[in-house]
Design an enzyme around this catalytic site. Structure first.
Site, mmCIF file in Angstrom:
data_model
loop_
_atom_site.group_PDB
_atom_site.id
_atom_site.type_symbol
_atom_site.label_atom_id
_atom_site.label_comp_id
_atom_site.label_asym_id
_atom_site.label_seq_id
_atom_site.Cartn_x
_atom_site.Cartn_y
_atom_site.Cartn_z
ATOM 1 N N HIS A 161 -0.523 5.728 3.173
ATOM 2 C CA HIS A 161 -1.124 4.393 3.167
ATOM 3 C C HIS A 161 -0.420 3.521 4.203
ATOM 4 O O HIS A 161 0.471 2.742 3.865
ATOM 5 C CB HIS A 161 -0.997 3.822 1.743
ATOM 6 C CG HIS A 161 -1.395 2.398 1.588
ATOM 7 N ND1 HIS A 161 -2.351 1.768 2.370
ATOM 8 C CD2 HIS A 161 -0.959 1.438 0.710
ATOM 9 C CE1 HIS A 161 -2.478 0.507 1.982
ATOM 10 N NE2 HIS A 161 -1.635 0.284 0.993
ATOM 11 N N CYS B 140 -2.224 -4.905 2.711
ATOM 12 C CA CYS B 140 -2.881 -3.596 2.528
ATOM 13 C C CYS B 140 -4.379 -3.650 2.828
ATOM 14 O O CYS B 140 -4.987 -2.636 3.134
ATOM 15 C CB CYS B 140 -2.710 -3.108 1.100
ATOM 16 S SG CYS B 140 -1.008 -2.930 0.638
ATOM 17 N N CYS C 226 -5.821 -2.683 -3.940
ATOM 18 C CA CYS C 226 -4.953 -3.783 -4.346
ATOM 19 C C CYS C 226 -4.209 -4.295 -3.118
ATOM 20 O O CYS C 226 -4.074 -3.583 -2.119
ATOM 21 C CB CYS C 226 -3.995 -3.359 -5.449
ATOM 22 S SG CYS C 226 -2.912 -1.988 -5.034
#
Ligand SMILES: CC(C)(COP(=O)(O)OP(=O)(O)OC[C@H]1O[C@@H](n2cnc3c(N)ncnc32)[C@H](O)[C@@H]1OP(=O)(O)O)[C@@H](O)C(=O)NCCC(=O)NCCS
Length: 398
Positions: A346, A94, A377
């Site tokens: 995302h 991520c 995160c």
């Protein structure tokens, strides 16, 4: 050789509209999304001689197929940058684009680069999360992690277990607010300036143009309360209070501040510090707390110095964990003023630069704020934080 650390600045950032996995970009290549972003950056910054770009770092979590072959290099070539401009691929799941930015920032600070492009792409429709991964079985058999650590939604459920005061009602309220803020930001034309329209095609529908995010939706607390909890029976994490599965790309120009000023490039933010930290992989969403502690400490700042936050909303529970840690209200107007990933989406490795691009825009609107922060995160139990200074702040030292 005596060496001075140089100031690193964020010059400009763009992104594609984010699609739903298998949605509007189903027949669009992943690399074409990031190429579109790099081309747009070059176009809207004509003061930048393309041959002055010293590096192109592009992140993708799944680095095969149209996200493979060291995508930073191939995307640079296909963007029309001169063949002399090198590039490479980055992966920190991520935080891929965030890591691409901090990697090139390190290179700029020590003088290896004057100007670099950093960004990310994830086409989760073409490359589902975890595609082709073959985790070493010892990570489970030697009980280094619990099997739930490998499923991000399960790590969010685990975080709820550890922090029972973060109720489902609170996460749903946070998610609803994210949708409302995004709708308002669209209505006020806040998100569009840094969004690059993308030509799309569909065998059924023909050619089209993607100009807006596909995922935002109207919702309500009542609707959110009825959604399934796919990661655990009677759990708390739903499609409504988590970021979805998305396709999209981002890219940004980073530069040595003196070079930016010499070329007449805009200085949108100055990097103050960054940090990454590891936590128990089972509660991956807790990661931004220690990474923020580290980044603040390195900068000699406290959380009270931060006037604007662009935080990745992978799951509402993990954002609320950070806000609770610092005693910040769930609906504090300094946090994600134009909504976040729960509404927008995302696309893993691309999101970091979206957060930075938005923070840069907030800085323009808030000259009274000196420092802002991005945090996210990261899978397998990490967090990343970058702190920036606002050049529009009246005391900014040029
Ligand atoms: C949560 C998750 C499993 C949901 O996937 P999904 O089931 O494909 O999601 P959908 O968009 O189809 O939504 C499921 C249902 O909820 C509904 N829904 C989703 N968001 C909603 C909202 N905000 N309000 C009302 N309904 C909503 C959808 O309409 C759909 O309804 P249906 O079943 O009647 O069609 C998936 O989005 C996910 O894994 N997210 C986390 C991604 C992740 O881990 N990222 C990395 C972070 S570290």
């Amino acid at each position: 050789m005596p060496r001075e650390v140089r100031e690193v600045v964020f010059v400009d950032g763009v992104r594609t509209p984010f699609g739903k996995a298998g949605g509007m970009y189903a027949e669009t290549r992943a690399d074409d999304l990031v190429i579109r972003c790099i081309r747009e950056l070059v176009k809207r910054n004509p003061q930048l001689p393309p041959e002055r770009v010293d590096e192109v770092a592009i992140a993708a979590t799944t680095q095969t197929g149209d996200q493979g072959l060291t995508i930073g290099r191939t995307a640079a070539l296909l963007s029309g940058l001169p063949k002399t401009v090198p590039g490479y691929a980055v992966d920190r799941m991520c935080a891929g684009a965030m890591t691409a930015v901090t990697n090139v920032a390190g290179g700029i600070a020590m003088g290896a680069y004057d100007i670099a492009v950093a960004g990310g792409v994830e086409h989760m429709g073409r490359h589902p999360m975890g595609e082709g991964a073959d985790p070493n079985p010892r990570i489970l058999t030697e009980k280094l992690v619990d099997p739930s650590a490998l499923v991000m939604g399960s790590t969010a459920e685990n975080l709820h277990d550890r922090l029972p005061h973060i109720t489902k009602e609170r996460t749903d309220a946070f998610a609803l607010n994210s949708q409302i803020k995004v709708a308002k930001a669209y209505a006020n034309g806040k998100l569009q300036p840094d969004m690059v329209p993308v030509a799309i095609r569909s065998s059924e529908l023909g050619w089209g143009l993607a100009t807006v995010d596909e995922a935002p939706r109207e919702t309500s607390m009542e609707k959110l309360a009825t959604l399934k909890t796919p990661f655990r029976p009677h759990g708390r994490v739903t499609a409504g209070n988590a970021a979805g599965l998305n396709d999209g790309a981002t890219a940004a120009i980073l530069a040595d501040e003196a070079t930016a000023r010499e070329l007449g490039l805009p200085v949108a933010m100055r990097m103050v510090s960054f940090a990454y930290a590891g936590v128990e992989p089972e509660i991956m969403g807790y990661g931004p707390i220690p990474s923020t502690e580290k980044a603040l400490k390195k900068a000699g700042l406290t959380i009270d110095d931060i006037g604007l936050f662009e935080l990745n909303e992978a799951f509402a529970v993990q954002v609320l964990a950070l806000l609770d840690h610092y005693g910040i209200a769930d609906d504090d107007p300094r946090v994600n003023p134009w909504g976040g990933a729960i509404a927008i989406g995302h696309p893993l490795a691309s999101s970091g630069v979206r957060l930075m691009t938005q923070l840069a825009r907030h800085f323009e609107e808030h000259p009274e704020v000196r420092y802002g922060m991005n945090a996210m995160c990261i899978g397998i139990g990490m967090g990343g934080t970058v702190i920036w200074e606002n050049p529009n702040w009246e005391g900014f030292d040029k």
